[in-house]
Structure formats: structure tokens, C-alpha cells
Design an enzyme around this catalytic site. Structure first.
Site, PDB file in Angstrom:
ATOM      1  N   ARG A   1       0.677  -1.165  -0.052  1.00 17.75           N
ATOM      2  CA  ARG A   1      -0.039  -0.022  -0.069  1.00 17.75           C
ATOM      3  C   ARG A   1       0.919   1.119   0.124  1.00 17.75           C
ATOM      4  O   ARG A   1       0.483   2.145  -0.309  1.00 17.75           O
ATOM      5  CB  ARG A   1      -0.949  -0.080   1.229  1.00 17.75           C
ATOM      6  CG  ARG A   1      -2.285   0.800   0.702  1.00 17.75           C
ATOM      7  CD  ARG A   1      -3.183   0.905   2.084  1.00 17.75           C
ATOM      8  NE  ARG A   1      -2.822   1.429   3.239  1.00 17.75           N
ATOM      9  CZ  ARG A   1      -2.588   0.694   4.266  1.00 17.75           C
ATOM     10  NH1 ARG A   1      -2.525  -0.352   4.544  1.00 17.75           N
ATOM     11  NH2 ARG A   1      -2.071   1.550   5.483  1.00 17.75           N
TER      12      ARG A   1
ATOM     13  N   TYR B   1     -15.495  17.763 -15.957  1.00 15.62           N
ATOM     14  CA  TYR B   1     -15.816  16.581 -15.944  1.00 15.62           C
ATOM     15  C   TYR B   1     -16.931  16.223 -14.749  1.00 15.62           C
ATOM     16  O   TYR B   1     -16.522  16.739 -13.710  1.00 15.62           O
ATOM     17  CB  TYR B   1     -14.780  15.340 -15.603  1.00 15.62           C
ATOM     18  CG  TYR B   1     -15.143  13.970 -15.359  1.00 15.62           C
ATOM     19  CD1 TYR B   1     -15.799  13.281 -16.470  1.00 15.62           C
ATOM     20  CD2 TYR B   1     -14.822  13.345 -14.458  1.00 15.62           C
ATOM     21  CE1 TYR B   1     -16.266  12.169 -16.486  1.00 15.62           C
ATOM     22  CE2 TYR B   1     -15.120  11.835 -14.348  1.00 15.62           C
ATOM     23  CZ  TYR B   1     -15.848  11.412 -15.268  1.00 15.62           C
ATOM     24  OH  TYR B   1     -16.005  10.118 -15.100  1.00 15.62           O
TER      25      TYR B   1
ATOM     26  N   ASP C   1      -6.579  19.476 -14.622  1.00 15.40           N
ATOM     27  CA  ASP C   1      -6.747  18.250 -15.151  1.00 15.40           C
ATOM     28  C   ASP C   1      -6.520  18.238 -16.640  1.00 15.40           C
ATOM     29  O   ASP C   1      -7.503  19.000 -17.292  1.00 15.40           O
ATOM     30  CB  ASP C   1      -8.164  17.739 -14.641  1.00 15.40           C
ATOM     31  CG  ASP C   1      -8.658  16.565 -15.424  1.00 15.40           C
ATOM     32  OD1 ASP C   1      -7.960  16.157 -16.351  1.00 15.40           O
ATOM     33  OD2 ASP C   1      -9.421  15.607 -14.995  1.00 15.40           O
TER      34      ASP C   1
ATOM     35  N   LYS D   1      -7.181   7.144 -20.071  1.00 19.39           N
ATOM     36  CA  LYS D   1      -7.571   7.787 -21.349  1.00 19.39           C
ATOM     37  C   LYS D   1      -6.528   7.386 -22.295  1.00 19.39           C
ATOM     38  O   LYS D   1      -6.042   6.661 -22.549  1.00 19.39           O
ATOM     39  CB  LYS D   1      -8.159   9.223 -21.230  1.00 19.39           C
ATOM     40  CG  LYS D   1      -9.094   9.227 -20.079  1.00 19.39           C
ATOM     41  CD  LYS D   1     -10.222   8.610 -20.292  1.00 19.39           C
ATOM     42  CE  LYS D   1     -11.051   8.829 -19.228  1.00 19.39           C
ATOM     43  NZ  LYS D   1     -12.277   7.975 -18.847  1.00 19.39           N
TER      44      LYS D   1
END
Ligand code: PLP
Length: 407
Positions: free
Chosen positions: A73, A126, A198, A223
Site C-alpha cells: 500500500r 468532468y 486536469d 484515457k
């Protein structure tokens, strides 16, 4: 953007080459003489003796970054290789890879904002970013002001004593609005605010926001960077003073990316420049075709002269990308008949992969909003988002033409 006279100037400092996409951030020699980055599939890293553990702890306390990992982690060598590559491509000191693009957005906002603080978000972003900013963060006492994209006076007017940052996208989803970075960054600096952008729709091949003075850049790696519609992750890149606490927080939130995912994205980035060239060219060719078609009411692509941010897009972007949004001249039923008649693009969400994808946005992504809420965001029933893959642009145009002929 006065200082950017020629596009060559911009490209030299603001974007990357194919050579960099292949080699950036990669170590030359690896274990077992492997050319590719090994997938280190483990959750646990072992120590030979307790003395090694003492050294590791001291090193970690001193440098804040140990040479080795302890537990899955907190880090993984394959994921770190991806982080090093993206950091170099973005011109960042560091990059943190997380489990999705939304993981990157949400952990950045959770880290930087505290109860009582406020931030500014530009609209036409978004939808999940909008929902998280406007609704979810309220429960932690964080306030968000939404300002119209492109209205820099409104950004400045929204600044309050409690304002900590400006969050924006460039180009935006789905109307490809593009930032004038000089204006954004000068407002932020005047008011001592952080800027977070972004830039999923651009990738570092088309745009490097940090070169314009932005503090943190975010991508949905799902993407273009992964590029094959088969992997999901996100990244935040910037200065150590911002990324180090983000990395520490990731150990608490646990929003990590898996090593196989990191490998797929490393592999995808090797062909980023080749894919982006094709998708930039395909996007513009398709946008021009659609703009000239009588059955298409309106088209959005940043490199079309008709786009509201065309000048800024040409000054900041190497290419306009592969996403084209457009309205069919007619109602929802006509738009759906057109989409169903397409043979090459698949119907689905997302973008940036090698396969072209077509999305009727009112039914996909915005379906849980009322028609009025959708209209307020500019999402009409006949709006179509087409995300160009790497098929031949002339094949896509022929396919669009035959589908338009049938409505
Ligand atoms: N940012 C932008 C601009 C996006 O378009 C998306 C997804 O479409 C995201 C973030 C979220 O990325 P992910 O789906 O990887 O969480």
C-alpha cells in the site's frame, strides 16, 4: 499569451517528443537484463535482518523516501517506474499514481482543502469532479464557487480570504474549452492561490501545464496515456512539497494502482506520441467534415476556428486532440438513429484509446441528471461526443457520412 509568438517556441518547451515518451524516466539496466519494466507482483517486501529494518526506518525518516519498499500500500517498483516516467514527461519533481482519474481529483482536493476553506472551479468540467466539488466536499465544510469557463474576471471576483486554490481543466470535457494559462496563473499568484489543472484531454504530448506555472497537473491515465481502453488509473504531478503529503495520504486512503495496471500504462506511453499524432489529425479532419455537413448543427473541437477558445488553443496546444463533440440537427431520436447507423465507433463512455468511441452524452455520463440540469450544463439530447481512435481518418469520415445519409 503575448510571449508565445511562434508555435515552435511553445512546442520546444511545452510538450514532449516520441523519444521522451519511449525513454523518459526509465532506468537503462534492470534486473535479469530485462528491457521492459518488470511487474513486481507482491504485497509484501521482506528484510534479511532486523538491522536492515533499522537502516530502512532511519533512511525513511531522513530522506522521507526509502530506496526500497516495505508494504504494497506504500509503494511498488512497477508503479514507481510509471511515476518516474510521468514526472519526467510533465517536467515535475514527482508524480503520484492512484487508482483512477477521479482518485487523483478527489485525493488532491481532500489533501489541499480543510474545513472552512474555499476553492474556485471552472464550469464545463468532468461531471464527477463537479459533483465531488459542489456536493461531496460540503460535508467536510469546504465550499466551492463555480465560475463560467473563460471568465477570468469572475475567477478573480470569486476569491475570498478563505480561498485556497483554483481547479480547472484544459481542454474540458465535453466542450474542449481551453485555459489562458497566463491569465489563470497571474490571478492565482496575485492572491497566493494554488492552481490545479486536469489535462487528461491533452496529455503531455499536447500540453504541459506545469511549464505555464501551474502547481499540480492531473490526468486520468485511463484515457490517452494508457491508450488501449484496458487499464484504469490516475496521476497527480508537481512539486515535492505538494506531492510528498499526497503520497503519505495515499498510504492512509489506500487508493493505489496495481502493478499490472502500471505496466500496461508504461507500455501504452511508449506509443503516446504516435497515437496522439494520429488522434490529433483524425480529430481535426473529422471535426472539419462534421462542421461542413448540413445535418450537423454545431461542432466543438479546439482547433476549429469556430471554437470559443480557438486562439488560446492554438497558442497552448500542440494538437487539438481526438475528441469532437457535436449536435445533430434534429431531436434525440434522430441523433440515436445516427449513432446506431455507425459501423466503426463503438457506443460507450470514455476516450483516448485506440478504438473510436461514440457517446450520446444525455444517456451516458449525464443520465442521472434531469433534462433541465443537463440543459444548464449545455448537454442537449442530440449532443454526441465522438472520441477518435487510431483508425484511418478517411474510414471514420466515410462511416460518419453514410450514417448521416441514413437519417
Ligand atoms: N478527468 C477527466 C477530464 C475525465 O474525462 C475523466 C473521465 O472521463 C476523469 C477525470 C476521471 O477519470 P477516471 O475514469 O479514470 O476516474
Amino acid at each position: 499569451m503575448a510571449q508565445m509568438q511562434s508555435s515552435t517556441d511553445v512546442f520546444n518547451f511545452a510538450t514532449i517528443t516520441s523519444t521522451q515518451a519511449v525513454h523518459a524516466g526509465e532506468q537503462r539496466f534492470r534486473s535479469h537484463h530485462s528491457l521492459t519494466v518488470p511487474i513486481v507482483q507482491t504485497a509484501v517486501y521482506t528484510f534479511d535482518t532486523t538491522a536492515d529494518l533499522v537502516n530502512y526506518t532511519e533512511e525513511r525518516l531522513f530522506w522521507n523516501e526509502p530506496e526500497r519498499e516495505e508494504y504494497g500500500r506504500y509503494g511498488n517498483p512497477t508503479v514507481r517506474a510509471l511515476e518516474a516516467k510521468i514526472a519526467e514527461l510533465e517536467g515535475a519533481q514527482d508524480a503520484i499514481v492512484v487508482s483512477s482519474g477521479m482518485g487523483a481529483v478527489t485525493s488532491t482536493l481532500l489533501l489541499l482543502l480543510q474545513p472552512g476553506q474555499h476553492f474556485i472551479l471552472t464550469d464545463n468540467c468532468y461531471l464527477s469532479t463537479l459533483e465531488f466539488s459542489q456536493n461531496f466536499l460540503k460535508r467536510y465544510g469546504v465550499e466551492c464557487t463555480l465560475v463560467p469557463f473563460g471568465d477570468y474576471d469572475a475567477i478573480e471576483a470569486a476569491v475570498r480570504p478563505q480561498t485556497r486554490l483554483i481547479f480547472s481543466e484544459s481542454p474540458t470535457n465535453p466542450f474542449m474549452r481551453c485555459l489562458d494559462f497566463e491569465r489563470l496563473v497571474s490571478i492565482a499568484r496575485r492572491h497566493k492561490l494554488l492552481t490545479v489543472v486536469d489535462s487528461t484531454f491533452a496529455t503531455p504530448y499536447n500540453l504541459r501545464p506545469l511549464a505555464f506555472g501551474v502547481d499540480l497537473v492531473i490526468h486520468s491515465l485511463t484515457k490517452y496515456l494508457a491508450g488501449h481502453n484496458d487499464a484504469m488509473a490516475g496521476v497527480v504531478a508537481g512539486r515535492y512539497d505538494l506531492t510528498t503529503p499526497l503520497r503519505q495520504m495515499q498510504g492512509l486512503l489506500g487508493n493505489i494502482a496495481a502493478p499490472q495496471t502500471a505496466y500496461l500504462i508504461l507500455r501504452g506511453i511508449k506509443t503516446l506520441a504516435l497515437r496522439m499524432e494520429r488522434q490529433n489529425a483524425g480529430g481535426l479532419a473529422v471535426a472539419r467534415f462534421l462542421e461542413g455537413h448540413p445535418k450537423v448543427r454545431r461542432v466543438w473541437h479546439p482547433f476549429l476556428e469556430s471554437h470559443p477558445d480557438h486562439a488560446v488553443a492554438r497558442a497552448t496546444l500542440r494538437g487539438g486532440g481526438g475528441v469532437v463533440s457535436f449536435e445533430i440537427d434534429g431531436d434525440a431520436e434522430r441523433a440515436h438513429r445516427f449513432i446506431d447507423a455507425l459501423r466503426i465507433p463503438v457506443i460507450g463512455p470514455s476516450l483516448g484509446g485506440v478504438e473510436s468511441i461514440v457517446s450520446p452524452l444525455a444517456l451516458m455520463g449525464y443520465a442521472n441528471l434531469s433534462p433541465e440540469e443537463r440543459l444548464a450544463l449545455g448537454i442537449r439530447d442530440e449532443l454526441v461526443r465522438l472520441c477518435i481512435g487510431v483508425e484511418e481518418p478517411e474510414d471514420l469520415i466515410a462511416d460518419l457520412a453514410q450514417a448521416l445519409d441514413r437519417i
